[in-house]
Design a protein around this motif. Structure first.
Motif, short mmCIF file in Angstrom:
data_model
loop_
_atom_site.label_atom_id
_atom_site.label_comp_id
_atom_site.label_asym_id
_atom_site.label_seq_id
_atom_site.Cartn_x
_atom_site.Cartn_y
_atom_site.Cartn_z
N ASN A 1 0.75 -1.22 -0.06
CA ASN A 1 -0.27 0.25 0.32
C ASN A 1 0.86 0.91 -0.27
OD1 ASN A 1 -1.79 2.05 0.57
ND2 ASN A 1 -2.69 0.64 1.68
N ALA A 2 0.27 2.44 -0.97
CA ALA A 2 1.47 3.26 -1.24
C ALA A 2 0.49 4.84 -1.37
CB ALA A 2 2.51 2.91 -1.90
N THR A 3 1.40 5.38 -1.64
CA THR A 3 0.15 7.06 -1.73
C THR A 3 1.14 7.44 -2.81
OG1 THR A 3 -0.48 7.29 -0.02
CG2 THR A 3 -0.50 8.88 -1.30
N LYS A 4 1.05 7.98 -3.76
CA LYS A 4 1.66 8.83 -5.28
C LYS A 4 0.99 9.52 -5.62
CE LYS A 4 4.58 8.37 -8.94
NZ LYS A 4 5.48 7.79 -9.92
N ASP A 5 1.22 11.04 -5.34
CA ASP A 5 0.51 12.50 -5.98
C ASP A 5 -0.73 12.08 -5.65
OD1 ASP A 5 3.01 12.96 -7.65
OD2 ASP A 5 2.08 12.65 -8.66
N GLY A 6 -0.96 12.30 -3.84
CA GLY A 6 -2.13 12.01 -4.00
C GLY A 6 -2.86 10.59 -4.46
N ILE A 7 -2.95 9.99 -4.50
CA ILE A 7 -3.48 8.67 -5.28
C ILE A 7 -3.25 7.27 -4.56
CG2 ILE A 7 -3.61 6.87 -7.12
CD1 ILE A 7 -3.30 9.18 -8.87
N ASN A 8 -3.95 7.24 -3.92
CA ASN A 8 -3.89 5.86 -2.84
C ASN A 8 -3.65 4.45 -3.81
OD1 ASN A 8 -3.61 3.96 -0.57
ND2 ASN A 8 -5.11 3.53 -0.50
N ILE A 9 -2.63 3.85 -3.90
CA ILE A 9 -2.20 2.42 -3.95
C ILE A 9 -2.36 1.16 -3.88
CG2 ILE A 9 -0.73 1.74 -5.87
CD1 ILE A 9 1.25 4.41 -6.23
N THR A 10 -3.03 0.43 -3.99
CA THR A 10 -2.82 -1.21 -2.90
C THR A 10 -2.74 -2.29 -3.98
OG1 THR A 10 -4.40 0.13 -1.39
CG2 THR A 10 -4.12 -2.16 -1.37
N LEU A 11 -1.43 -2.81 -4.01
CA LEU A 11 -1.53 -3.94 -4.03
C LEU A 11 -2.42 -5.55 -3.68
CD1 LEU A 11 -0.70 -5.95 -7.06
CD2 LEU A 11 1.75 -5.85 -5.74
N PHE A 12 -3.31 -5.94 -4.36
CA PHE A 12 -3.23 -7.31 -3.27
C PHE A 12 -3.08 -8.37 -4.52
CE2 PHE A 12 -6.66 -3.91 -3.03
CZ PHE A 12 -6.96 -3.98 -1.84
N TRP B 1 -5.14 -12.41 -4.81
CA TRP B 1 -6.27 -13.19 -4.94
C TRP B 1 -6.86 -13.81 -6.01
CZ3 TRP B 1 -10.73 -11.62 -8.36
CH2 TRP B 1 -11.66 -12.52 -7.62
N ASN B 2 -6.94 -14.74 -6.10
CA ASN B 2 -7.40 -16.18 -6.60
C ASN B 2 -6.12 -16.03 -7.98
OD1 ASN B 2 -8.96 -17.74 -7.45
ND2 ASN B 2 -10.63 -16.58 -8.51
N ASN B 3 -5.45 -16.24 -8.23
CA ASN B 3 -3.48 -16.31 -8.99
C ASN B 3 -4.21 -15.54 -10.06
OD1 ASN B 3 -3.65 -19.00 -7.91
ND2 ASN B 3 -4.91 -19.75 -9.44
N LYS B 4 -4.63 -14.28 -8.94
CA LYS B 4 -4.46 -12.50 -9.81
C LYS B 4 -3.85 -11.73 -8.68
CE LYS B 4 -8.59 -13.25 -12.90
NZ LYS B 4 -8.56 -14.29 -12.71
N TYR B 5 -3.26 -11.02 -9.63
CA TYR B 5 -2.89 -9.67 -9.03
C TYR B 5 -4.05 -8.41 -9.47
CZ TYR B 5 1.94 -11.67 -8.17
OH TYR B 5 2.66 -12.56 -7.44
N LEU B 6 -3.81 -7.84 -7.75
CA LEU B 6 -5.32 -6.56 -8.25
C LEU B 6 -4.10 -5.30 -8.00
CD1 LEU B 6 -7.50 -9.42 -7.89
CD2 LEU B 6 -8.68 -7.40 -6.89
N LEU B 7 -4.92 -4.20 -8.72
CA LEU B 7 -3.77 -3.03 -8.93
C LEU B 7 -4.82 -2.42 -8.73
CD1 LEU B 7 -1.10 -1.45 -8.13
CD2 LEU B 7 -1.40 -1.40 -10.99
N LYS B 8 -5.26 -1.59 -7.52
CA LYS B 8 -6.14 -0.68 -6.84
C LYS B 8 -5.33 0.42 -6.59
CE LYS B 8 -9.47 -0.16 -3.68
NZ LYS B 8 -10.45 -0.55 -2.90
N PHE B 9 -5.88 2.28 -8.13
CA PHE B 9 -5.80 3.23 -7.43
C PHE B 9 -7.00 3.70 -6.80
CE2 PHE B 9 -3.26 1.50 -11.23
CZ PHE B 9 -1.83 2.26 -10.68
N GLU B 10 -7.10 4.72 -5.70
CA GLU B 10 -8.17 5.06 -5.59
C GLU B 10 -8.26 6.84 -5.17
OE1 GLU B 10 -10.34 2.49 -2.23
OE2 GLU B 10 -8.29 2.19 -2.09
N VAL B 11 -8.89 8.37 -5.25
CA VAL B 11 -8.42 9.12 -5.26
C VAL B 11 -10.16 9.66 -5.06
CG1 VAL B 11 -8.76 11.00 -5.84
CG2 VAL B 11 -7.01 9.67 -6.88
N GLY B 12 -10.21 10.14 -2.80
CA GLY B 12 -11.78 10.21 -2.88
C GLY B 12 -12.17 9.46 -3.13
N GLY B 13 -13.49 8.96 -3.93
CA GLY B 13 -14.80 8.25 -3.90
C GLY B 13 -14.48 7.73 -5.19
N MET B 14 -13.82 7.68 -6.11
CA MET B 14 -13.38 7.08 -7.76
C MET B 14 -12.18 5.65 -7.09
SD MET B 14 -13.54 10.64 -9.79
CE MET B 14 -11.94 10.92 -8.92
N GLU B 15 -12.12 4.88 -7.85
CA GLU B 15 -11.06 3.92 -7.80
C GLU B 15 -10.98 3.62 -9.38
OE1 GLU B 15 -12.84 0.10 -6.23
OE2 GLU B 15 -12.91 1.14 -5.17
#
Length: 79
Positions: A6-17, A19-33
């Motif tokens: 989990n990291a934050t870059k340029d105000g964007i929260n970045i989480t790497l998961f 899950w189920n033989n996959k990587y999920l790369l999630k970027f979040e800003v406010g209510g958007m992802e």
């Protein structure tokens, strides 16, 4: 689902998961992802995913957030 990083870059929260033989790369800003699913077989090492958190791909993620925010603001003008 396991959180790898989990990291934050340029105000964007970045989480790497992992899950189920996959990587999920999630970027979040406010209510958007934005979530990208990447097959584990397509990645040789988890550190390769760090490349997706910078450079042109990350610039496009930031631009997409701007477009998403603008689209929402435009839609809400009608309320």
């Amino acid at each position: 689902m396991r959180v790898i990083s989990n990291a934050t870059k340029d105000g964007i929260n970045i989480t790497l998961f992992d899950w189920n033989n996959k990587y999920l790369l999630k970027f979040e800003v406010g209510g958007m992802e934005q979530t990208f699913k990447i097959a584990a077989l397509d990645i040789t090492e988890e550190s390769d995913l760090d490349e997706l958190m910078k450079g042109i791909f990350f610039d496009q993620v930031k631009e997409r957030f701007h477009d998403m925010n603008q689209a929402l603001l435009n839609a809400m003008e009608n309320f």
